[in-house]
Design a protein around this motif. Structure first.
Motif, PDB file in Angstrom:
ATOM      1  N   PHE A  99      28.915  34.739 -51.156  1.00 16.82           N
ATOM      2  CA  PHE A  99      27.586  35.056 -50.651  1.00 16.82           C
ATOM      3  C   PHE A  99      27.677  35.461 -49.190  1.00 16.82           C
ATOM      4  N   LEU A 100      26.893  36.441 -48.824  1.00  8.37           N
ATOM      5  CA  LEU A 100      26.835  36.894 -47.449  1.00  8.37           C
ATOM      6  C   LEU A 100      26.229  35.796 -46.572  1.00  8.37           C
ATOM      7  N   VAL A 101      26.877  35.509 -45.426  1.00  8.61           N
ATOM      8  CA  VAL A 101      26.387  34.486 -44.506  1.00  8.61           C
ATOM      9  C   VAL A 101      26.299  35.072 -43.102  1.00  8.61           C
ATOM     10  N   ASP A 102      25.554  34.406 -42.253  1.00  7.39           N
ATOM     11  CA  ASP A 102      25.403  34.824 -40.867  1.00  7.39           C
ATOM     12  C   ASP A 102      26.682  34.506 -40.089  1.00  7.39           C
ATOM     13  N   ARG A 103      27.225  35.499 -39.391  1.00 11.48           N
ATOM     14  CA  ARG A 103      28.480  35.336 -38.672  1.00 11.48           C
ATOM     15  C   ARG A 103      28.376  34.299 -37.565  1.00 11.48           C
ATOM     16  N   THR A 104      27.321  34.323 -36.781  1.00  7.80           N
ATOM     17  CA  THR A 104      27.195  33.398 -35.655  1.00  7.80           C
ATOM     18  C   THR A 104      26.998  31.958 -36.134  1.00  7.80           C
ATOM     19  N   GLU A 105      26.225  31.798 -37.199  1.00  7.87           N
ATOM     20  CA  GLU A 105      26.017  30.453 -37.747  1.00  7.87           C
ATOM     21  C   GLU A 105      27.324  29.903 -38.321  1.00  7.87           C
ATOM     22  N   THR A 106      28.062  30.757 -39.006  1.00  7.82           N
ATOM     23  CA  THR A 106      29.340  30.346 -39.588  1.00  7.82           C
ATOM     24  C   THR A 106      30.347  30.014 -38.494  1.00  7.82           C
ATOM     25  N   LEU A 107      30.357  30.793 -37.436  1.00  2.00           N
ATOM     26  CA  LEU A 107      31.249  30.521 -36.306  1.00  2.00           C
ATOM     27  C   LEU A 107      30.919  29.160 -35.694  1.00  2.00           C
ATOM     28  N   SER A 108      29.650  28.872 -35.543  1.00  2.00           N
ATOM     29  CA  SER A 108      29.223  27.584 -35.014  1.00  2.00           C
ATOM     30  C   SER A 108      29.676  26.434 -35.911  1.00  2.00           C
ATOM     31  N   GLN A 109      29.509  26.588 -37.218  1.00  9.00           N
ATOM     32  CA  GLN A 109      29.943  25.558 -38.161  1.00  9.00           C
ATOM     33  C   GLN A 109      31.455  25.360 -38.094  1.00  9.00           C
ATOM     34  N   LYS A 148      33.432  25.944 -35.526  1.00  7.29           N
ATOM     35  CA  LYS A 148      33.772  25.269 -34.269  1.00  7.29           C
ATOM     36  C   LYS A 148      33.500  23.770 -34.378  1.00  7.29           C
ATOM     37  N   ASN A 149      32.382  23.414 -35.003  1.00  7.96           N
ATOM     38  CA  ASN A 149      32.064  21.997 -35.204  1.00  7.96           C
ATOM     39  C   ASN A 149      33.112  21.325 -36.076  1.00  7.96           C
ATOM     40  N   THR A 150      33.538  22.002 -37.114  1.00  9.28           N
ATOM     41  CA  THR A 150      34.577  21.462 -37.994  1.00  9.28           C
ATOM     42  C   THR A 150      35.872  21.272 -37.237  1.00  9.28           C
ATOM     43  N   LEU A 151      36.232  22.235 -36.398  1.00  8.61           N
ATOM     44  CA  LEU A 151      37.445  22.131 -35.592  1.00  8.61           C
ATOM     45  C   LEU A 151      37.364  20.934 -34.648  1.00  8.61           C
ATOM     46  N   ASP A 152      36.221  20.745 -34.022  1.00  9.25           N
ATOM     47  CA  ASP A 152      36.035  19.599 -33.127  1.00  9.25           C
ATOM     48  C   ASP A 152      36.180  18.280 -33.885  1.00  9.25           C
ATOM     49  N   LYS A 153      35.612  18.214 -35.094  1.00  8.12           N
ATOM     50  CA  LYS A 153      35.720  16.997 -35.901  1.00  8.12           C
ATOM     51  C   LYS A 153      37.166  16.727 -36.301  1.00  8.12           C
ATOM     52  N   LEU A 154      37.880  17.786 -36.675  1.00  5.14           N
ATOM     53  CA  LEU A 154      39.288  17.621 -37.038  1.00  5.14           C
ATOM     54  C   LEU A 154      40.108  17.112 -35.852  1.00  5.14           C
ATOM     55  N   LYS A 155      39.878  17.706 -34.682  1.00  2.00           N
ATOM     56  CA  LYS A 155      40.608  17.280 -33.485  1.00  2.00           C
ATOM     57  C   LYS A 155      40.306  15.825 -33.142  1.00  2.00           C
ATOM     58  N   LYS A 156      39.029  15.465 -33.230  1.00  2.00           N
ATOM     59  CA  LYS A 156      38.626  14.093 -32.916  1.00  2.00           C
ATOM     60  C   LYS A 156      39.252  13.106 -33.897  1.00  2.00           C
ATOM     61  N   ALA A 157      39.213  13.427 -35.190  1.00  2.00           N
ATOM     62  CA  ALA A 157      39.792  12.544 -36.196  1.00  2.00           C
ATOM     63  C   ALA A 157      41.297  12.418 -36.019  1.00  2.00           C
ATOM     64  N   LYS A 170      45.438  23.835 -37.155  1.00  2.00           N
ATOM     65  CA  LYS A 170      45.899  25.190 -36.846  1.00  2.00           C
ATOM     66  C   LYS A 170      45.157  26.223 -37.689  1.00  2.00           C
ATOM     67  N   GLU A 171      44.971  25.922 -38.973  1.00  2.00           N
ATOM     68  CA  GLU A 171      44.236  26.828 -39.845  1.00  2.00           C
ATOM     69  C   GLU A 171      42.806  27.029 -39.346  1.00  2.00           C
ATOM     70  N   GLN A 172      42.184  25.942 -38.934  1.00  2.00           N
ATOM     71  CA  GLN A 172      40.809  26.021 -38.459  1.00  2.00           C
ATOM     72  C   GLN A 172      40.728  26.824 -37.163  1.00  2.00           C
ATOM     73  N   LYS A 173      41.728  26.670 -36.294  1.00  4.16           N
ATOM     74  CA  LYS A 173      41.764  27.459 -35.057  1.00  4.16           C
ATOM     75  C   LYS A 173      41.846  28.947 -35.374  1.00  4.16           C
ATOM     76  N   VAL A 174      42.648  29.301 -36.364  1.00  2.04           N
ATOM     77  CA  VAL A 174      42.779  30.702 -36.767  1.00  2.04           C
ATOM     78  C   VAL A 174      41.445  31.235 -37.280  1.00  2.04           C
ATOM     79  N   VAL A 175      40.748  30.447 -38.075  1.00  2.00           N
ATOM     80  CA  VAL A 175      39.447  30.872 -38.600  1.00  2.00           C
ATOM     81  C   VAL A 175      38.460  31.100 -37.463  1.00  2.00           C
ATOM     82  N   VAL A 176      38.426  30.183 -36.510  1.00  2.00           N
ATOM     83  CA  VAL A 176      37.513  30.326 -35.367  1.00  2.00           C
ATOM     84  C   VAL A 176      37.875  31.569 -34.560  1.00  2.00           C
ATOM     85  N   ASP A 177      39.164  31.806 -34.331  1.00  2.06           N
ATOM     86  CA  ASP A 177      39.586  32.995 -33.588  1.00  2.06           C
ATOM     87  C   ASP A 177      39.220  34.276 -34.331  1.00  2.06           C
TER      88      ASP A 177
END
Length: 96
Positions: A61-71, A73-82, A32-39
Motif C-alpha cells: 500500500f502506498l504510504v506517506d514518505r515523511t510519516e514513514t521516515l518518522s516511524q 527513526k522512532n524504531t531506530l531510536d527504540k532499537l538503540k535504546k534497547a 544497521k538495517e534500520q539505519k540503512v532504511v532511514v538513510d
C-alpha cells in the motif's frame, strides 16, 4: 515486523525490512538495517513513492514518505535504546 518497498522503479520492488523486537535479543545487524532504511528514506526525492507491505502477504500500500521516515527513526531510536540497556545489564551482571 513490517516491510517497505522504497521507490519501486529504482529498487525493482526489493522489499526493505524494518523490525523492532521488544525482547532482549537486539541484534546489532537489526540496528544497521534500520539505519540503512532511514538513510534510504531520507535521500529519496520528494516525488518518489514509498509502499508498505502488509504482514504475511504480497500486497503493498502506498504510504506517506515523511510519516514513514518518522516511524523508522522512532524504531531506530527504540532499537538503540534497547541495545544500550541490554549492554548495560550485561556489564552489571559481569561486575557482580
Amino acid at each position: 515486523m513490517c516491510s517497505l518497498m522504497i521507490n519501486a522503479q529504482r529498487y525493482s520492488g526489493f522489499p526493505v525490512a524494518i523490525a523492532f523486537e521488544g525482547s532482549r535479543n537486539i541484534n546489532p545487524c537489526k540496528i544497521k538495517e534500520q539505519k540503512v532504511v532511514v538513510d534510504e528514506l531520507s535521500n529519496l526525492k520528494k516525488n518518489r513513492k514509498v509502499y508498505r507491505q502488509q504482514p504475511n502477504s504480497n500486497i503493498f500500500f502506498l504510504v506517506d514518505r515523511t510519516e514513514t521516515l518518522s516511524q523508522c527513526k522512532n524504531t531506530l531510536d527504540k532499537l538503540k535504546k534497547a541495545h544500550q540497556e541490554m549492554e548495560n545489564s550485561e556489564k552489571t551482571k559481569i561486575k557482580k
